[in-house]
Write an enzyme that holds these catalytic residues in place. Structure first.
Site, PDB file in Angstrom:
ATOM      1  N   THR A 153       0.942  -1.217   0.181  1.00 50.17           N
ATOM      2  CA  THR A 153      -0.321  -0.034   0.445  1.00 50.17           C
ATOM      3  C   THR A 153       1.104   1.058  -0.049  1.00 50.17           C
ATOM      4  O   THR A 153       0.957   1.942  -1.212  1.00 50.17           O
ATOM      5  CB  THR A 153      -0.842   0.059   0.741  1.00 50.17           C
ATOM      6  OG1 THR A 153      -1.703  -0.962   0.884  1.00 50.17           O
ATOM      7  CG2 THR A 153      -1.781   1.468   1.643  1.00 50.17           C
TER       8      THR A 153
ATOM      9  N   LYS B 271       0.368 -10.441   7.647  1.00 50.85           N
ATOM     10  CA  LYS B 271       0.704  -9.154   7.380  1.00 50.85           C
ATOM     11  C   LYS B 271      -0.541  -8.190   8.327  1.00 50.85           C
ATOM     12  O   LYS B 271      -1.733  -8.179   7.761  1.00 50.85           O
ATOM     13  CB  LYS B 271       1.102  -8.374   6.700  1.00 50.85           C
ATOM     14  CG  LYS B 271       1.228  -7.043   6.990  1.00 50.85           C
ATOM     15  CD  LYS B 271       1.995  -5.987   5.631  1.00 50.85           C
ATOM     16  CE  LYS B 271       2.133  -4.253   5.578  1.00 50.85           C
ATOM     17  NZ  LYS B 271       0.757  -3.706   5.593  1.00 50.85           N
TER      18      LYS B 271
ATOM     19  N   TYR C  24      -1.861 -10.919   3.329  1.00 49.35           N
ATOM     20  CA  TYR C  24      -1.411  -9.234   3.934  1.00 49.35           C
ATOM     21  C   TYR C  24      -3.076  -8.795   4.113  1.00 49.35           C
ATOM     22  O   TYR C  24      -3.703  -9.105   3.112  1.00 49.35           O
ATOM     23  CB  TYR C  24      -1.096  -8.722   2.456  1.00 49.35           C
ATOM     24  CG  TYR C  24      -0.975  -7.380   2.853  1.00 49.35           C
ATOM     25  CD1 TYR C  24      -1.669  -6.588   3.789  1.00 49.35           C
ATOM     26  CD2 TYR C  24      -0.849  -6.202   1.904  1.00 49.35           C
ATOM     27  CE1 TYR C  24      -0.936  -4.920   4.367  1.00 49.35           C
ATOM     28  CE2 TYR C  24      -0.909  -4.286   1.483  1.00 49.35           C
ATOM     29  CZ  TYR C  24      -0.799  -4.478   3.261  1.00 49.35           C
ATOM     30  OH  TYR C  24      -1.361  -3.138   3.365  1.00 49.35           O
TER      31      TYR C  24
END
Length: 303
Positions: free
Chosen positions: A50, A172, A142
């Protein structure tokens, strides 16, 4: 090639440097690596996520960035994790295969975010397809529901996932649901790496049992966060709180000004001296007013 070391400690979610006209700037990646290692004490990176505007880049640009980080990080970084999440499954698989071929330490994938999975089995099937393209390196999930809109609990996802995805290594966890995170720690800490991804809440996650962290502030506040990890390991909670409050004070200040990926690029530019350039549309560059105020706040915190 996968690193023999278990991923732990701080991992910097890397920013993608760009030229003034918006092209990726590979020439500063070597300098970026040295800055993280020497100035911030951070030796793990999470590329094309991101913070790195990964989903605003072309497939070719993402491959070029991955190659540069792997090349420049050789013998300097412990882990180079490449985020391969994409709008389509074929693109994610292509990026995963490429990451494995160039010698990345591991890959990470997010949930599909346009046509969204509605249950665990569908999500696992998607992730399995991506991970299968890189069978020799670790795969990380993620989890970032504020952006994907996929709110399947990680506690549920982890149950039995190793049988479905043999290379599955960890998560994550970029969400503030500490109940879900705590259940992941309680039931899976011995088997998986559990990396927390909300920087201003890291100390809380450490108390829950996080094994490490991935975040954007570790690009420029890595040194202070490493000191927090050391204080926590020594059970000096008061000192650990001081360092967490430092990160919190800066973020609280810039959040009020308006803070996101574009502003992160500006902060990294004035902190490191490495030009990060503008963001890609629809993001807009940080204002002069923001840069002046954020720089003054950062200076006061560092001093």
């Amino acid at each position: 090639m996968a690193s023999p070391k278990r991923l732990q400690g701080l991992t910097a979610a890397t920013i993608t440097p760009m030229t003034p006209n918006g092209e990726i700037n590979l020439t500063v990646i070597g300098q970026y690596v040295d800055y993280l290692v020497k100035e911030q004490g951070v030796k793990n990176v999470f590329v094309n996520g991101t913070t790195g505007e990964g989903l605003a880049l072309s497939t070719q640009e993402r491959k070029q960035l991955a190659e540069e980080w792997v090349t420049k990080g050789k013998n300097k970084l412990d882990h180079v994790i490449i985020h391969v999440g994409a709008l389509s499954l074929p693109e994610a698989k292509e990026l995963a295969k490429h990451a494995a071929a160039i010698g990345a330490s591991g890959i990470a994938g997010i949930a599909p975010f346009f046509f969204k999975p509605t249950n665990k089995d569908t999500l696992v099937a998607f992730l399995r397809e991506v991970a299968s393209e890189a069978p020799g390196i670790p795969f990380y999930y993620y989890h970032i529901p504020p952006l994907t809109g996929v709110k399947i609990r990680v506690e549920e996802l982890l149950d039995g996932i190793k049988e479905q995805i043999p290379t599955f290594q960890g998560v994550k966890f970029s969400d503030t649901d500490l109940l879900d995170f705590a259940q992941c720690v309680k039931n899976h800490k011995e088997q998986f790496v559990l990396l927390y991804g909300v920087d201003e809440h890291l100390l809380s996650a450490l108390a829950m049992g996080a094994t490490g962290a991935v975040g954007s502030t570790y690009n420029y506040l890595g040194k202070k966060n490493n000191l927090m990890l050391e204080a926590f390991a020594k059970q000096d909670l008061a000192l650990a709180q001081r360092y967490q409050f430092c990160t919190g004070e800066f973020l609280s200040f810039v959040f009020k000004l308006g803070f996101g990926v574009a502003q992160t690029k500006a902060v990294m530019t004035f902190t490191s001296g490495i030009p990060m350039g503008p963001p890609r549309l629809p993001l807009l560059s940080a204002s002069v007013d923001f840069i002046e105020k954020a720089k003054a706040k950062m200076t006061s915190l560092i001093l």
